[in-house]
Design a protein around this motif. Structure first.
Motif, PDB file in Angstrom:
ATOM      1  N   GLU A 162       0.821  -1.204   0.000  1.00  0.00           N
ATOM      2  CA  GLU A 162       0.000   0.000   0.000  1.00  0.00           C
ATOM      3  C   GLU A 162       0.856   1.256   0.000  1.00  0.00           C
ATOM      4  OE1 GLU A 162      -3.387   1.148   2.693  1.00  0.00           O
ATOM      5  OE2 GLU A 162      -3.704  -1.010   2.578  1.00  0.00           O
ATOM      6  N   GLU A 163       1.960   1.200   0.733  1.00  0.00           N
ATOM      7  CA  GLU A 163       2.833   2.368   0.854  1.00  0.00           C
ATOM      8  C   GLU A 163       3.842   2.466  -0.283  1.00  0.00           C
ATOM      9  OE1 GLU A 163       4.551   1.962   4.713  1.00  0.00           O
ATOM     10  OE2 GLU A 163       2.738   2.675   5.759  1.00  0.00           O
ATOM     11  N   GLY A 164       3.766   1.541  -1.228  1.00  0.00           N
ATOM     12  CA  GLY A 164       4.685   1.571  -2.350  1.00  0.00           C
ATOM     13  C   GLY A 164       6.080   1.098  -2.006  1.00  0.00           C
ATOM     14  N   ASP A 165       6.215   0.410  -0.882  1.00  0.00           N
ATOM     15  CA  ASP A 165       7.517  -0.078  -0.434  1.00  0.00           C
ATOM     16  C   ASP A 165       7.721  -1.499  -0.964  1.00  0.00           C
ATOM     17  OD1 ASP A 165       9.886  -0.602   0.803  1.00  0.00           O
ATOM     18  OD2 ASP A 165       9.220  -0.119   2.836  1.00  0.00           O
ATOM     19  N   GLY A 166       7.965  -1.621  -2.259  1.00  0.00           N
ATOM     20  CA  GLY A 166       8.137  -2.928  -2.875  1.00  0.00           C
ATOM     21  C   GLY A 166       9.334  -3.679  -2.333  1.00  0.00           C
ATOM     22  N   GLU A 167      10.392  -2.944  -1.998  1.00  0.00           N
ATOM     23  CA  GLU A 167      11.601  -3.586  -1.486  1.00  0.00           C
ATOM     24  C   GLU A 167      11.313  -4.309  -0.179  1.00  0.00           C
ATOM     25  OE1 GLU A 167      16.155  -2.395  -0.082  1.00  0.00           O
ATOM     26  OE2 GLU A 167      14.856  -0.917  -1.089  1.00  0.00           O
ATOM     27  N   ARG A 168      10.555  -3.646   0.708  1.00  0.00           N
ATOM     28  CA  ARG A 168      10.218  -4.268   1.984  1.00  0.00           C
ATOM     29  C   ARG A 168       9.288  -5.472   1.772  1.00  0.00           C
ATOM     30  NH1 ARG A 168      11.435  -6.301   6.643  1.00  0.00           N
ATOM     31  NH2 ARG A 168       9.899  -5.981   8.311  1.00  0.00           N
ATOM     32  N   ALA A 169       8.322  -5.349   0.860  1.00  0.00           N
ATOM     33  CA  ALA A 169       7.405  -6.452   0.577  1.00  0.00           C
ATOM     34  C   ALA A 169       8.175  -7.663   0.062  1.00  0.00           C
ATOM     35  CB  ALA A 169       6.349  -6.020  -0.430  1.00  0.00           C
ATOM     36  N   ARG A 170       9.118  -7.421  -0.845  1.00  0.00           N
ATOM     37  CA  ARG A 170       9.907  -8.536  -1.392  1.00  0.00           C
ATOM     38  C   ARG A 170      10.824  -9.141  -0.337  1.00  0.00           C
ATOM     39  NH1 ARG A 170       9.713  -4.951  -5.721  1.00  0.00           N
ATOM     40  NH2 ARG A 170      11.692  -3.972  -5.148  1.00  0.00           N
ATOM     41  N   GLU A 171      11.346  -8.291   0.562  1.00  0.00           N
ATOM     42  CA  GLU A 171      12.199  -8.787   1.634  1.00  0.00           C
ATOM     43  C   GLU A 171      11.428  -9.741   2.544  1.00  0.00           C
ATOM     44  OE1 GLU A 171      14.578  -7.023   5.558  1.00  0.00           O
ATOM     45  OE2 GLU A 171      13.760  -5.660   4.058  1.00  0.00           O
ATOM     46  N   LEU A 172      10.172  -9.408   2.822  1.00  0.00           N
ATOM     47  CA  LEU A 172       9.348 -10.257   3.670  1.00  0.00           C
ATOM     48  C   LEU A 172       8.988 -11.573   2.987  1.00  0.00           C
ATOM     49  CD1 LEU A 172       6.905  -7.573   5.107  1.00  0.00           C
ATOM     50  CD2 LEU A 172       8.471  -8.968   6.466  1.00  0.00           C
ATOM     51  N   VAL A 173       8.686 -11.511   1.698  1.00  0.00           N
ATOM     52  CA  VAL A 173       8.106 -12.652   0.992  1.00  0.00           C
ATOM     53  C   VAL A 173       9.157 -13.563   0.365  1.00  0.00           C
ATOM     54  CG1 VAL A 173       6.571 -13.288  -0.932  1.00  0.00           C
ATOM     55  CG2 VAL A 173       5.957 -11.407   0.584  1.00  0.00           C
ATOM     56  N   SER A 174      10.338 -13.049   0.089  1.00  0.00           N
ATOM     57  CA  SER A 174      11.348 -13.819  -0.652  1.00  0.00           C
ATOM     58  C   SER A 174      11.692 -15.172  -0.033  1.00  0.00           C
ATOM     59  CB  SER A 174      12.624 -12.986  -0.837  1.00  0.00           C
ATOM     60  OG  SER A 174      13.160 -12.607   0.423  1.00  0.00           O
TER      61      SER A 174
END
Length: 479
Positions: free
Chosen positions: A48-60
């Protein structure tokens, strides 16, 4: 996406990702191996916040199947944003693991060339699963974007009936002629870079490419190189016709404890193979479908659109309404008897309810036996007689308990005898109907799981009311 990120407000009922300790946010699964709600919330908030890097870090760190679970847990209106934030993590393997409805949502937002790239990375059966539900125009656009070899394989699979072995099979397999030795096969496997990467069994074929035997990799690795494949292979094998229904395929895997099986066309030529990992999904799907059909709940998928669920369920409810009118008509016929003895109205639901449960038990057993091929023309009569014997025992037990109870509660021995006789009659009828109705549907080449419950319920309710009120009238019970 950027506008949404700028204006997004924290959800009042969820923790912000910044408020979560790092180890808690990254601990994705609970003790039951399910994704934690706070982990899902953290990924949603990062997207939602546009923080794709953080989302990928969590999901990777997640397995593709877990990423698929994550996307299914996200509300439909947020899936596109979450998938975009995860980028390359949502790959072909993730798409193949997704629920059909969720996958359709995501594929609808992709260009045909992107879908074609995903399909090219998968085995033929998984690629077909992705493409087969697309609209015809979109399906053709995806096929046009594929390499000629991949397109030919997928078009060939799509030419077979839905839920058939042809749709389910993989075309990438290892087949060798019978004249080769173990050493030659090992050299062939090592030198050929175009072979499929995952296989447990090698098929041995004749000059017409017809399978004549199989050989497990463990046998090849533990035998001398000079042994001929014709002497090592196992000639007894289970061949799957290309047009066989996937449910029948699953039954053969279960019956013969297969790991893989050859699929052959009408001329007996080897055209593909089916592996047990595909069958596990089929067994689960078919078992779930039968349960849902018995209840008239349609596909019963929580991701299914509301209107689709409505259309699937309402027609059976309306049919049930019509059959319920039969039972209410019977009650109306004995209105005078009920007016004379109000206790009859109190006891009627007991007779109908217990009879309905008895019918449901027998019906469930019969439908399962039909689905697993336990009932054939040889033992149909024996099966019906068995269920009648069970019903007689159950009926006698319940009738005795209920008759004594009613006699003591209402201080009316005649009423106890009447309800006991009615209960016995209804349970035996329920046992007969629970076995006969699914068998009748099966003989008519109709799915016995689809409408059996409605007709069995109608029979047990009607017979319960008719037996109880009819016997009460004949016995001259009055208040």
């Amino acid at each position: 996406m950027s506008e949404r990120a700028d204006t997004a407000e924290p959800r009042p009922d969820e923790e912000r990702i910044d408020d979560l300790p790092l180890e808690e946010a990254e601990s994705s699964h609970d003790e039951d191996d399910r994704l934690k709600p706070e982990f899902v919330a953290a990924v949603r908030e990062a997207a939602e916040e546009g923080d794709g890097e953080r989302a990928r870090e969590l999901v990777s760190p997640l397995h593709p199947a877990d990423i698929a679970d994550l996307l299914e847990l996200v509300p439909s209106e947020e899936r596109g944003a979450v998938a975009a934030a995860l980028g390359d993590l949502v790959g072909a393997e993730v798409l193949s693991e997704l629920n059909d409805y969720v996958r359709d949502d995501l594929l609808g937002a992709l260009a045909p060339r992107q879908v074609a790239e995903f399909a090219a990375e998968l085995d033929t059966d998984d690629a077909v699963a992705i493409i087969e539900d697309l609209e015809e125009e979109d399906q053709q656009a995806v096929l046009d974007a594929l390499d000629p070899e991949d397109r030919a394989a997928i078009e060939s699979a799509l030419s077979y009936p839905e839920e058939s072995a042809g749709r389910l099979m993989q075309r990438d397999l290892v087949a060798v002629p019978e004249h080769m030795t173990v050493g030659q096969v090992i050299d062939y496997l090592r030198d050929n870079r175009d072979l499929t990467s995952d296989f447990w069994e090698i098929f041995v074929v004749d000059e017409q490419h017809r399978p004549i035997g199989t050989c497990q990799l463990s046998w090849i690795l533990t035998c001398p190189r000079a042994i001929a494949m014709a002497d090592l292979m196992k000639r007894e094998q289970t061949l799957i016709p290309v047009d066989m229904d996937q449910e029948e395929v699953a039954l053969r895997f279960q019956k013969y404890a297969l790991i893989s099986a050859a699929v052959v066309d009408a001329s007996g030529r080897l055209v593909g193979m089916i592996t047990v990992d595909d069958i596990v999904h089929i067994i689960s799907e078919e078992a779930g479908e039968d349960i849902l059909r018995l209840s008239g709940a349609g596909e019963g998928d929580i991701n299914e659109p509301v209107m689709d669920s409505y259309r699937a369920r309402v027609r059976w409810l309306l049919t049930n309404l019509l059959t319920a009118l039969v039972a209410s008509t019977i009650i109306g016929i004995f209105e005078g008897t009920i007016e004379k003895m109000v206790a009859l109205a109190t006891l009627m639901p007991i007779v109908a309810g217990v009879g309905g449960n008895a019918g449901s038990q027998t019906m469930a057993v019969t439908v399962r036996a039909l689905a697993t091929n336990q009932i054939t023309g040889t033992n149909t009569r024996r099966t019906i007689l068995r269920e009648i014997r069970v019903a007689l025992l159950n009926g006698a037990t319940v009738a005795l308990v209920l008759g004594i109870g009613v006699s003591l509660v209402f201080w009316n021995g005649h009423l106890g005898v009447v309800i006991a006789a009615a209960m016995m009659t209804n349970i035996v009828t329920a046992g007969l109907a629970g076995a006969a109705v699914p068998l009748a549907f099966d003989r008519l080449n109709l799915d016995p799981a689809v409408a059996s419950s409605i007709f069995v319920t109608m029979i047990t309710d009607s017979m319960g009311f008719l037996a109880f009120l009819g016997l009460a009238t004949a016995a001259g019970l009055t208040g």
